[in-house]
Write an enzyme that holds these catalytic residues in place. Structure first.
Site, mmCIF file in Angstrom:
data_model
loop_
_atom_site.group_PDB
_atom_site.id
_atom_site.type_symbol
_atom_site.label_atom_id
_atom_site.label_comp_id
_atom_site.label_asym_id
_atom_site.label_seq_id
_atom_site.Cartn_x
_atom_site.Cartn_y
_atom_site.Cartn_z
ATOM 1 N N ASN A 119 0.777 -1.235 0.000
ATOM 2 C CA ASN A 119 0.000 0.000 0.000
ATOM 3 C C ASN A 119 0.811 1.290 0.000
ATOM 4 O O ASN A 119 0.253 2.370 -0.181
ATOM 5 C CB ASN A 119 -0.954 0.010 1.205
ATOM 6 C CG ASN A 119 -2.045 -1.043 1.076
ATOM 7 O OD1 ASN A 119 -2.308 -1.529 -0.012
ATOM 8 N ND2 ASN A 119 -2.662 -1.392 2.188
ATOM 9 N N ASP A 175 -10.951 3.437 16.076
ATOM 10 C CA ASP A 175 -10.548 3.091 17.438
ATOM 11 C C ASP A 175 -11.486 3.720 18.460
ATOM 12 O O ASP A 175 -11.815 3.114 19.489
ATOM 13 C CB ASP A 175 -9.108 3.558 17.690
ATOM 14 C CG ASP A 175 -8.129 2.946 16.709
ATOM 15 O OD1 ASP A 175 -8.292 1.762 16.370
ATOM 16 O OD2 ASP A 175 -7.210 3.664 16.265
ATOM 17 N N HIS A 202 -2.472 3.924 15.113
ATOM 18 C CA HIS A 202 -3.628 3.142 14.671
ATOM 19 C C HIS A 202 -3.234 1.683 14.432
ATOM 20 O O HIS A 202 -3.597 1.086 13.439
ATOM 21 C CB HIS A 202 -4.207 3.773 13.398
ATOM 22 C CG HIS A 202 -5.475 3.148 12.918
ATOM 23 N ND1 HIS A 202 -6.598 3.026 13.704
ATOM 24 C CD2 HIS A 202 -5.797 2.609 11.706
ATOM 25 C CE1 HIS A 202 -7.559 2.463 13.014
ATOM 26 N NE2 HIS A 202 -7.098 2.176 11.794
#
Length: 338
Positions: A119, A175, A202
């Site tokens: 990614n 979250d 994260h």
């Protein structure tokens, strides 16, 4: 009905009471609109009264999604753009907000390093497209690993002279959504009434829910508190395992992404006291990127509200996570440089 869809019900009421002249409408682009997150998030954004134009981009199979969404009876116009980076730039043209869910989803036994290899290039391509088509857009990344992708995007923007740290975000809202859901289960309260900051990053231990700052007050044994923190930190793995190879968290992430976009739009629209946590460039700690509560406004980040008060245990957890978060940031900076 639930009390709130994306926190919009009260806002919609204010809009209706004030009249249409008090509210602007905006163009939002979803990059990765054909994926497991992009499709439901696009649906939720189609329902948002602040979104005048919803632009969808993916490498393939996005025209049908556009047609499907366009049959929903809201005033939001839906357009689709399919194909390479040129099509992506066209989709992003004159956007106010670009939300990025493109990239490979997390699979069982896949590490964050594996995700970075897949990614990192996606993040660079999207960043270049947005900078050329809409250099003033607010750019928010869902694409994992967020801890690394945001530094990659920042370095890419710097390299082309188009970096504004107030306009770049890593979406950590999931979250907080999870923390509110799990706390409401334990305390038997309405999750819409739960307010808790989640700071750090994260992924894993970099996710730090500040239960000491929870409202209503969270009271439980240390054992149960530790279990709750661990569950919030590993909730993504919980979903990946439950789907047994069928994907990662898509629906909950779509909800969280649409919620965060709505907050950005409310800030753009001049609403006061719009506060959300997000992973951004920061001088709050010694690390260059960190998630803390932010006040949002017409330029993106109006003010970083810094570190909330923390218990001794939370301070200790924060100290322990810094090495891991630094490694993720360094990996992103190195990836962008190489």
């Amino acid at each position: 009905r639930t009390k709130s869809l994306l926190g919009l019900s009260r806002f919609q009421g204010r809009v209706m009471n004030k009249g249409s002249n008090s509210v602007r409408s905006y163009k939002v682009t979803v990059v990765g609109a054909g994926g497991g997150i992009g499709q439901p998030m696009s649906l939720l954004l189609k329902l948002n009264p602040l979104v005048k134009e919803l632009s969808l981009h993916d490498r393939a199979n996005v025209e049908g999604i556009k047609m499907d969404l366009s049959h929903i009876c809201t005033t939001t116009q839906v357009d689709s753009f399919q194909g390479d980076d040129d099509a992506m730039a066209e989709a992003c043209l004159d956007s106010d907000v670009v939300i990025v869910s493109a990239g490979l989803p997390r699979k069982p036994n896949m590490t964050r390093d594996d995700l970075l290899s897949a990614n990192g290039g996606v993040a660079m391509s999207v960043t270049r497209a947005v900078s050329s088509a809409s250099p003033k857009a607010l750019l928010a990344f869902i694409t994992n690993p967020v801890n690394t992708v945001v530094p990659i995007a920042a370095e890419t923007l710097k390299s082309i002279g188009c970096y504004d740290p107030k306009r770049l975000f890593g979406v950590t809202t999931l979250d907080i959504v999870r923390a509110r859901a799990f706390i409401s289960e334990q305390m038997n309260v309405d999750p819409n009434e739960v307010n808790i900051p989640v700071i750090g990053g994260h992924a894993g231990i970099t996710i730090l829910p500040l239960l000491s700052q929870c409202c209503p007050k969270y009271c439980n044994s240390k054992e149960n508190t530790d279990k709750l923190i661990h569950r919030i930190q590993e909730a993504g793995t919980e979903v990946v395992k439950a789907k047994a190879g069928g994907g990662s968290a898509t629906l909950s992430m779509a909800y969280a992404g649409a919620h965060f976009v709505n907050a950005l739009l409310r800030g753009l629209n001049g609403e006061s006291d719009v506060i959300e946590c997000a992973y951004v460039e920061s001088d709050v700690t010694e690390l260059p990127f960190f998630s803390t509560p932010l006040m949002l406004g017409p330029q993106g980040i109006k003010k970083n509200l810094g570190l909330p008060n923390m218990s001794d245990d939370e301070k200790d957890r924060m100290n322990k996570m810094m090495k891991e978060l630094k490694a993720s940031i360094d990996a992103g900076l190195n990836f962008a440089t190489e």
